[in-house]
Design an enzyme around this catalytic site. Structure first.
Site, PDB file in Angstrom:
ATOM      1  CG  ASP A 170      -1.971   0.739   1.363  1.00 25.60           C
ATOM      2  OD1 ASP A 170      -2.449   1.639  -0.247  1.00 25.60           O
ATOM      3  OD2 ASP A 170      -2.328   1.224   2.330  1.00 25.60           O
ATOM      4  CG  HIS A 171      -0.370   4.966   0.607  1.00 21.84           C
ATOM      5  ND1 HIS A 171      -0.551   5.953  -1.072  1.00 21.84           N
ATOM      6  CD2 HIS A 171      -1.767   4.794   0.591  1.00 21.84           C
ATOM      7  CE1 HIS A 171      -1.650   6.452  -1.062  1.00 21.84           C
ATOM      8  NE2 HIS A 171      -2.407   6.049   0.027  1.00 21.84           N
ATOM      9  CD  GLU A 279      -5.606   1.336  -4.957  1.00 24.63           C
ATOM     10  OE1 GLU A 279      -7.403   0.736  -5.344  1.00 24.63           O
ATOM     11  OE2 GLU A 279      -5.972   2.433  -4.375  1.00 24.63           O
ATOM     12  CE  LYS A 321      -4.953   7.867   7.430  1.00 23.51           C
ATOM     13  NZ  LYS A 321      -5.011   6.988   5.967  1.00 23.51           N
ATOM     14  CG  HIS A 353      -6.782   5.903  -1.080  1.00 22.64           C
ATOM     15  ND1 HIS A 353      -5.357   5.595  -1.094  1.00 22.64           N
ATOM     16  CD2 HIS A 353      -6.981   4.427  -1.507  1.00 22.64           C
ATOM     17  CE1 HIS A 353      -4.578   5.228  -2.049  1.00 22.64           C
ATOM     18  NE2 HIS A 353      -5.919   3.687  -2.600  1.00 22.64           N
TER      19      HIS A 353
HETATM   20 ZN   LIG Z   1      -4.492   6.387  -0.081  1.00 27.28          ZN
END
Ligand SMILES: [Zn+2]
Length: 499
Positions: A170-171, A279, A321, A353
């Site tokens: 991820d990222h 992605e 978040k 996200h």
């Molecule tokens: Zn993100």
């Protein structure tokens, strides 16, 4: 005594009675039973330790490393044993899902949430990306990608989950991290393009933008102008228009990022040995992604032969978040409709996200993506762990909560939140029974959310973990409680997402 229990479980496994087996002090996972040739394998738990139990004979039995105990082998959940499972039971290995299947990212920072996640998604029209971790999360939790994968693969085995799961690097921004993740078997790459997006161009004056644009090679300018300037593209009933005034700025902001996406695709994705869900993330920017810019990026990628599985623009409003959406929901819906239409036009999924707890916009996402989306969650799974701790071990929760309050400022260096910790109800006036309610209040949620790394790494004077060991012990002793919390909470996500 313990030996006897393992022996009896092994006998039950050999006689195909593992499903009915029950013994004091030994937990069995009936769904885990898997047979290959003349070997039977299943998962059990003694104390807080999980093991694979193997009976029979053959290569699988020999390859598992473990302790031979009179007719059966007791094997720890080591990385090597995970690789053995991957070879013999393909459902224990992460896989890609492509553009047609809805997926949900279920980041598991502690490495113990996946069984609950599997129980949540089982039977629904969505597939789980069980392993999903960024480098930032790895640093904050002190884990590595092998541990993250091991936990997900063993969970799939434990639950006998054969519908497939993914693993998302991820990222990722750096090529060395991308190479590492793919070499280790990650099935999805979320390419973070933020280092190549020139946000400074957004703040330039008209004259400055013109000057900087003028310094680009003539061939580049000519190409973009010929392709976009003054044109309008019809995308699923939405008109995406490029005027001559805004195009130069768009090119300045995104041109290097597009080259980066192209480079990574051609170097690592296109010819990868296994299919990879690719992605593109352009969400970590200063301002929401202009739908026209989204279109331009997609159009550039597709005209240059890049196939994307999903794309994550930055939406208007705030996706903080662990709490619900903040912003104008009607504006969000208008812009989401265009982003979703662009994704649909090119054939990829829209990716959302920081999707934890965005309950008020889930139905809108479901509707406009027509159910073809990727939604990432992570922090909320940690918060449910803490809700469980608050319920079953109030003393531990109180100590962690107090520590988090003391260290909140440090944590804001990693995550942007709007929490006002002055509004968190004091522990001194909160009864044990009320502790779980902290996880239903936004300020306390964000306090606990962003301090996870600090809490996990906290040490006493002699260097022993202040909370980590007791936290894992508590959640292991109460694994059904944690699973129940996840099934409820992530289940609510999925229901509102129409799955
Ligand atoms: Zn993100």
């Amino acid at each position: 005594m313990e030996m006897d229990q393992f022996q009896r479980a092994a006998d039950a496994l050999r006689q195909d009675k593992f499903g009915e087996f029950a013994a004091e002090g030994l937990r069995v996972y009936p769904k885990s039973q898997a047979d290959y040739a003349h070997v039977k394998l299943a998962m059990v738990k003694s104390g807080r330790e999980k093991y694979l139990l193997a009976v029979g004979e053959g290569d699988l039995y020999r390859e598992l490393e473990g302790e031979e105990r009179g007719g059966f082998k007791l094997c720890r959940l080591t990385h090597e044993n995970r690789l053995v499972l991957n070879r013999y039971f393909p459902y224990t290995k992460p896989r890609a899902f492509g553009t047609k299947t809805a997926t949900i990212g279920l980041g598991d920072r502690l490495g113990i949430a996946s069984p609950g996640h599997i129980k949540t998604v089982a039977g629904r029209e969505v597939r789980p990306i069980l392993a999903q971790q960024s480098i930032r999360e790895l640093n904050l939790t002190g884990r590595d990608y092998n541990e993250v994968l091991d936990a997900a693969c063993f969970a799939a085995f434990q639950e006998g989950y054969r519908d497939g799961f993914g693993a998302d690097g991820d990222h990722l921004k750096r090529e060395e991290d991308i190479r590492m993740a793919l070499d280790l078997g990650f099935s999805m790459l979320t390419l973070d393009c933020s280092d190549h997006i020139d946000n400074s161009a957004a703040a330039l004056t008209e004259a400055e933008a013109k000057a900087r644009y003028g310094a680009l090679p003539a061939s580049v300018r000519t190409y973009f102008e010929r392709t976009y300037a003054g044109k309008t593209f019809n995308v699923g009933g939405h008109a995406i228009a490029f005027d001559r005034e805004s195009l130069p700025r768009m090119v300045l902001i995104y041109q290097k990022a597009i080259d980066f996406m192209l480079h990574i695709y051609n170097s690592y994705i296109k010819d990868a040995a296994n299919e990879i869900d690719f992605e593109i993330s352009i969400d970590e920017t200063a301002t929401p992604t202009d739908p026209a810019a989204h279109y331009l990026i997609a159009s550039e990628l597709y005209s240059r032969g890049v196939k994307v599985t999903s794309m994550a623009p930055r939406f208007c409003g705030e996706f903080q978040k662990g709490i619900d959406y903040i912003g104008d929901i009607r504006q969000f819906e208008r812009e989401l409709a265009v982003h979703a239409a662009i994704a649909d036009h090119f054939g990829y999924k829209l990716s959302i996200h920081s999707g934890s707890d965005k309950f008020s916009v889930f139905p809108i996402i479901a509707e406009h993506t027509k159910g073809r989306f990727h939604v990432k969650t992570a922090g909320t799974n940690w918060l449910e762990a803490m809700r469980t701790v608050a319920r079953v071990n109030p003393a531990l929760y109180r100590r962690m909560h107090a520590y988090a309050l003391e260290h909140f400022e440090e944590a804001t260096a990693y995550y942007h939140v709007s929490a006002d910790i002055g509004k968190v109800r004091p522990l001194s006036v909160t009864s044990d029974a009320e502790l779980p309610d902290y996880m239903s209040e936004n300020n306390a949620r964000q306090l606990i959310h962003i301090t996870y790394g600090i809490l996990l790494q906290a040490k006493d004077e002699s260097g022993r973990p202040l909370f980590k060991d007791e936290l894992y012990a508590t959640l292991s002793d109460h694994e059904d409680d944690y699973e129940g919390a996840l099934i409820r909470h992530i289940g609510r996500h999925l229901e509102l997402l129409g799955k």
